[in-house]
Scaffold this motif. Structure first.
Motif, PDB file in Angstrom:
ATOM      1  N   TRP A 269      75.179  70.496  79.355  1.00  0.00           N
ATOM      2  CA  TRP A 269      75.056  69.046  79.469  1.00  0.00           C
ATOM      3  C   TRP A 269      73.827  68.645  80.256  1.00  0.00           C
ATOM      4  O   TRP A 269      73.206  67.619  79.969  1.00  0.00           O
ATOM      5  N   VAL A 270      73.452  69.457  81.252  1.00  0.00           N
ATOM      6  CA  VAL A 270      72.247  69.174  82.017  1.00  0.00           C
ATOM      7  C   VAL A 270      71.015  69.278  81.128  1.00  0.00           C
ATOM      8  O   VAL A 270      70.128  68.409  81.151  1.00  0.00           O
ATOM      9  N   VAL A 271      70.943  70.336  80.323  1.00  0.00           N
ATOM     10  CA  VAL A 271      69.807  70.504  79.412  1.00  0.00           C
ATOM     11  C   VAL A 271      69.764  69.376  78.398  1.00  0.00           C
ATOM     12  O   VAL A 271      68.709  68.767  78.141  1.00  0.00           O
ATOM     13  N   LEU A 272      70.914  69.065  77.819  1.00  0.00           N
ATOM     14  CA  LEU A 272      70.974  68.020  76.797  1.00  0.00           C
ATOM     15  C   LEU A 272      70.574  66.661  77.388  1.00  0.00           C
ATOM     16  O   LEU A 272      69.774  65.914  76.801  1.00  0.00           O
ATOM     17  N   GLY A 273      71.134  66.331  78.549  1.00  0.00           N
ATOM     18  CA  GLY A 273      70.823  65.046  79.168  1.00  0.00           C
ATOM     19  C   GLY A 273      69.377  64.937  79.614  1.00  0.00           C
ATOM     20  O   GLY A 273      68.756  63.882  79.485  1.00  0.00           O
ATOM     21  N   SER A 274      68.824  66.023  80.124  1.00  0.00           N
ATOM     22  CA  SER A 274      67.434  65.986  80.577  1.00  0.00           C
ATOM     23  C   SER A 274      66.468  65.839  79.412  1.00  0.00           C
ATOM     24  O   SER A 274      65.470  65.114  79.512  1.00  0.00           O
ATOM     25  N   VAL A 275      66.762  66.507  78.300  1.00  0.00           N
ATOM     26  CA  VAL A 275      65.921  66.361  77.106  1.00  0.00           C
ATOM     27  C   VAL A 275      65.948  64.916  76.621  1.00  0.00           C
ATOM     28  O   VAL A 275      64.908  64.325  76.312  1.00  0.00           O
ATOM     29  N   ALA A 276      67.143  64.335  76.574  1.00  0.00           N
ATOM     30  CA  ALA A 276      67.261  62.943  76.130  1.00  0.00           C
ATOM     31  C   ALA A 276      66.500  62.001  77.055  1.00  0.00           C
ATOM     32  O   ALA A 276      65.757  61.126  76.601  1.00  0.00           O
ATOM     33  N   LEU A 277      66.659  62.182  78.371  1.00  0.00           N
ATOM     34  CA  LEU A 277      65.995  61.290  79.326  1.00  0.00           C
ATOM     35  C   LEU A 277      64.480  61.407  79.232  1.00  0.00           C
ATOM     36  O   LEU A 277      63.761  60.392  79.216  1.00  0.00           O
ATOM     37  N   LEU A 278      63.974  62.629  79.152  1.00  0.00           N
ATOM     38  CA  LEU A 278      62.522  62.802  79.125  1.00  0.00           C
ATOM     39  C   LEU A 278      61.918  62.257  77.833  1.00  0.00           C
ATOM     40  O   LEU A 278      60.843  61.639  77.853  1.00  0.00           O
ATOM     41  N   ILE A 279      62.596  62.451  76.721  1.00  0.00           N
ATOM     42  CA  ILE A 279      62.074  61.914  75.456  1.00  0.00           C
ATOM     43  C   ILE A 279      62.086  60.394  75.473  1.00  0.00           C
ATOM     44  O   ILE A 279      61.138  59.745  75.010  1.00  0.00           O
ATOM     45  N   VAL A 280      63.153  59.792  76.010  1.00  0.00           N
ATOM     46  CA  VAL A 280      63.208  58.330  76.106  1.00  0.00           C
ATOM     47  C   VAL A 280      62.064  57.809  76.971  1.00  0.00           C
ATOM     48  O   VAL A 280      61.369  56.844  76.611  1.00  0.00           O
ATOM     49  N   CYS A 281      61.838  58.443  78.136  1.00  0.00           N
ATOM     50  CA  CYS A 281      60.739  58.017  79.013  1.00  0.00           C
ATOM     51  C   CYS A 281      59.393  58.213  78.329  1.00  0.00           C
ATOM     52  O   CYS A 281      58.485  57.376  78.464  1.00  0.00           O
ATOM     53  N   ASP A 282      59.254  59.292  77.582  1.00  0.00           N
ATOM     54  CA  ASP A 282      58.004  59.542  76.870  1.00  0.00           C
ATOM     55  C   ASP A 282      57.772  58.504  75.778  1.00  0.00           C
ATOM     56  O   ASP A 282      56.655  58.012  75.597  1.00  0.00           O
ATOM     57  N   LEU A 283      58.828  58.160  75.049  1.00  0.00           N
ATOM     58  CA  LEU A 283      58.696  57.140  74.002  1.00  0.00           C
ATOM     59  C   LEU A 283      58.336  55.782  74.598  1.00  0.00           C
ATOM     60  O   LEU A 283      57.529  55.036  74.025  1.00  0.00           O
ATOM     61  N   ILE A 284      58.923  55.451  75.738  1.00  0.00           N
ATOM     62  CA  ILE A 284      58.573  54.193  76.406  1.00  0.00           C
ATOM     63  C   ILE A 284      57.096  54.196  76.772  1.00  0.00           C
ATOM     64  O   ILE A 284      56.374  53.215  76.540  1.00  0.00           O
ATOM     65  N   GLY A 285      56.628  55.285  77.337  1.00  0.00           N
ATOM     66  CA  GLY A 285      55.229  55.379  77.715  1.00  0.00           C
ATOM     67  C   GLY A 285      54.279  55.311  76.533  1.00  0.00           C
ATOM     68  O   GLY A 285      53.163  54.805  76.647  1.00  0.00           O
ATOM     69  N   ARG A 286      54.720  55.780  75.377  1.00  0.00           N
ATOM     70  CA  ARG A 286      53.863  55.769  74.187  1.00  0.00           C
ATOM     71  C   ARG A 286      53.873  54.422  73.470  1.00  0.00           C
ATOM     72  O   ARG A 286      52.933  54.106  72.734  1.00  0.00           O
ATOM     73  N   LEU A 287      54.924  53.637  73.669  1.00  0.00           N
ATOM     74  CA  LEU A 287      55.070  52.397  72.901  1.00  0.00           C
ATOM     75  C   LEU A 287      54.706  51.136  73.687  1.00  0.00           C
ATOM     76  O   LEU A 287      54.400  50.110  73.080  1.00  0.00           O
ATOM     77  N   VAL A 288      54.747  51.177  75.017  1.00  0.00           N
ATOM     78  CA  VAL A 288      54.533  49.966  75.808  1.00  0.00           C
ATOM     79  C   VAL A 288      53.142  49.389  75.577  1.00  0.00           C
ATOM     80  O   VAL A 288      52.973  48.175  75.412  1.00  0.00           O
ATOM     81  N   ILE A 289      52.121  50.238  75.570  1.00  0.00           N
ATOM     82  CA  ILE A 289      50.746  49.757  75.357  1.00  0.00           C
ATOM     83  C   ILE A 289      50.138  50.464  74.140  1.00  0.00           C
ATOM     84  O   ILE A 289      48.967  50.824  74.135  1.00  0.00           O
ATOM     85  N   PHE A 290      50.942  50.665  73.128  1.00  0.00           N
ATOM     86  CA  PHE A 290      50.509  51.351  71.908  1.00  0.00           C
ATOM     87  C   PHE A 290      49.239  50.706  71.350  1.00  0.00           C
ATOM     88  O   PHE A 290      49.120  49.465  71.350  1.00  0.00           O
TER      89      PHE A 290
END
Length: 321
Positions: A269-290
């Motif tokens: 669950w730690v691996v699964l949750g961390s992957v989800a959190l990091l991808i979400v943060c990465d997507l936010i960073g890529r889309l905010v000032i796309f």
């Protein structure tokens, strides 16, 4: 069957996030383009796939490192970026860059891991000499040690005209991850596998030296093994993608809050949750000032800082009660 449904849904959610990461970027790539356009397919394999795999492995490495450190130190507020481990890894890479700028990635990772291990041992040595009246003191000690090492690193970088390199390397972004430069991070998969096999030992070590020794566990050897694996994971991740602050703090605490402190049961669950959190943060960073991009460390730092403050206030409230 009831226990399998949440896990299956969580896996499907993470797979959906992985697909989103593969399809989002400045270069427009969709499924029809992958089938008909060789240039799009080539770009997809050179950039998108390595970036997403690096996200998955880096998230697993830092979250599992945080979980193991929390068990070994018996404190929920610690992880590589709150104990100075990451700053020691940065110092090692900087000194290697000065002495051997053409060193291959594996050498850089080895040096970063050795310095990270030295930093972890120094943190534990200082911790053993400090009167701990609150769990919050532990990360404060680590952050202070990290600040001292970071200041030394900054001074050396300034004197050697490597400030720009240091800032770029520590930014914690995945925009520069491409095929041919990220493959060493696959070693993290082996580290996670070893940690899973030895999870019961780390759970016993988390009960304290006296209890673990009474149960027949070689406490010092287990402690050193755990710190060595954490340092290796931190060093490899730092060299490939930079710093990922608070990732090892957020997810392990959320999982432990729900599922208890069994390391073996929590690793999935730690691996699964961390992957989800990091991808979400990465997507936010890529889309905010796309089509420009904010480093994932910035987004993750904001989220992690908020969680850290919330945990501190919660701990302070418990202490007052």
């Amino acid at each position: 069957m009831r226990r399998r449904i949440p896990a299956a849904l969580a896996v499907l959610l993470v797979l959906a996030l992985v697909c989103a990461s593969l399809l989002v970027g400045g270069y427009d790539i969709d499924v029809p383009a992958l089938l008909t356009d060789p240039a799009a397919r080539n770009m997809f394999l050179i950039s998108r796939v390595p970036r997403t795999l690096a996200l998955v492995f880096a998230a697993a490495a830092m979250a599992v490192s945080g979980l193991i450190m929390q068990m070994l130190v018996q404190n929920r507020f610690v992880e590589p970026t709150t104990t100075g481990t990451s700053e020691w890894a940065a110092l090692g890479v900087l000194l290697l860059t000065i002495g051997a700028p053409a060193a291959p990635p594996l050498v850089r990772m080895s040096v970063a891991s050795l310095f990270a291990l030295a930093g972890s041992m120094a943190f534990l040595a200082v911790l053993g000499r400090v009167a701990l009246r609150s769990q919050v003191i532990v990360p404060i000690v680590g952050i202070m040690l990290g600040a001292v090492v970071g200041a030394v690193t900054l001074y050396v970088a300034a004197r050697t005209d490597l400030l720009q390199m240091l800032a770029t390397w520590r930014s914690g972004g995945f925009s520069s991850v491409v095929r041919g430069g990220y493959e060493p991070i696959w070693v993290v998969a082996g580290i996670v596998a070893v940690l899973y096999v030895a999870a019961d030992r780390f759970t016993l070590a988390g009960l304290g030296r006296d209890t673990a020794t009474g149960l027949g566990l070689p406490y010092r050897r287990t402690l050193f093994t755990g710190l060595a694996l954490v340092s290796l994971a931190t060093g490899v991740t730092a060299v490939v993608v930079g710093f990922l602050p608070f990732l090892g703090l957020i997810v392990p605490n959320m999982v432990s809050l729900v599922r208890g402190d069994d390391v073996r049961k929590n690793l999935f669950w730690v691996v699964l949750g961390s992957v989800a959190l990091l991808i979400v943060c990465d997507l936010i960073g890529r889309l905010v000032i796309f089509p420009m991009e904010i480093p994932v460390s910035v987004v993750l730092g904001v989220v992690g800082a908020a969680v850290f403050v919330a945990m501190t206030l919660r701990q302070h409230g418990r202490a007052r009660v």
